[in-house]
Design an enzyme around this catalytic site. Sequence first.
Site, short mmCIF file in Angstrom:
data_model
loop_
_atom_site.label_atom_id
_atom_site.label_comp_id
_atom_site.label_asym_id
_atom_site.label_seq_id
_atom_site.Cartn_x
_atom_site.Cartn_y
_atom_site.Cartn_z
N GLU A 72 1.75 2.34 29.69
CA GLU A 72 2.18 1.08 29.13
C GLU A 72 1.92 0.12 30.53
OE1 GLU A 72 2.87 -0.47 26.56
OE2 GLU A 72 3.95 1.13 25.28
N GLU A 129 -2.42 -7.92 23.84
CA GLU A 129 -2.32 -6.58 24.28
C GLU A 129 -3.69 -5.85 23.85
OE1 GLU A 129 0.16 -2.38 23.76
OE2 GLU A 129 0.99 -4.19 22.50
#
Length: 242
Positions: free
Chosen positions: A147, A24
């Site tokens: 996100e 991420e």
Amino acid sequence: MKKVWIDGGHGGKDPGAVGNGLKEKDIALRISQGVKQRLEAEYEGVQVQLSRSTDVFLELKERTYAANKAGADLLVSIHCNAGGGEGGFESFRYTSASSASRSLSLQNVLHTEIMAALKPYNVRDRGQKAANLHMVRESKMPAVLTENLFIDVASDAAKLKRQDVIDALITGHVVGIAKYLGLKQKEGKSMDKERDINVVSPWAASAWEAATKQGYFDGSRPGAAITREEMAVVIMRMESKK
């Protein structure tokens, strides 16, 4: 001069979500750097500051303290998701009613533009949400956390490995921020890059090479639109090889 604070989530010893060969922190940094480059290159009167421009670890309070001290006009914290089953994109604002209106306005335009940019890639819209997250709670300016797909969902991870999808995520963030702030585009700059139809996209290169070797296409104009009569020729060529 409008000040934009872009927070690339995680970093350094904190990789964030990990899966399918991706971290991420790396995706968040790529998108953050792209948003800064595009906003400052293509729009007038805007300065973009990053929580981090390299792979370093910062505490959450360090990030919001710096953004507040800089007097930023808005903050966008960029992340990827995990554990979502079907995957997709979602955005968050803080739950407090006192900050809801400004952050909701930012969320509305940002979420809309990101999903518009992702439309060609069939990304699931998980919706606009509110949550008690540090980055949107402790920021004194309108703040949204995005996100950007799910690291641990194979279909989403495959998309995140494609440069055109990363570019789409960057474009959505840039257009959304610019619209919210009312930024003026620099003369001669355009968000839409003219496609060279004679150059194959990197993500399609292997498939294009295989299809031309099989004789389905003649190898020219890989980026051109296809007509129904051209499609008929391709179908007949495929039938003849059965």
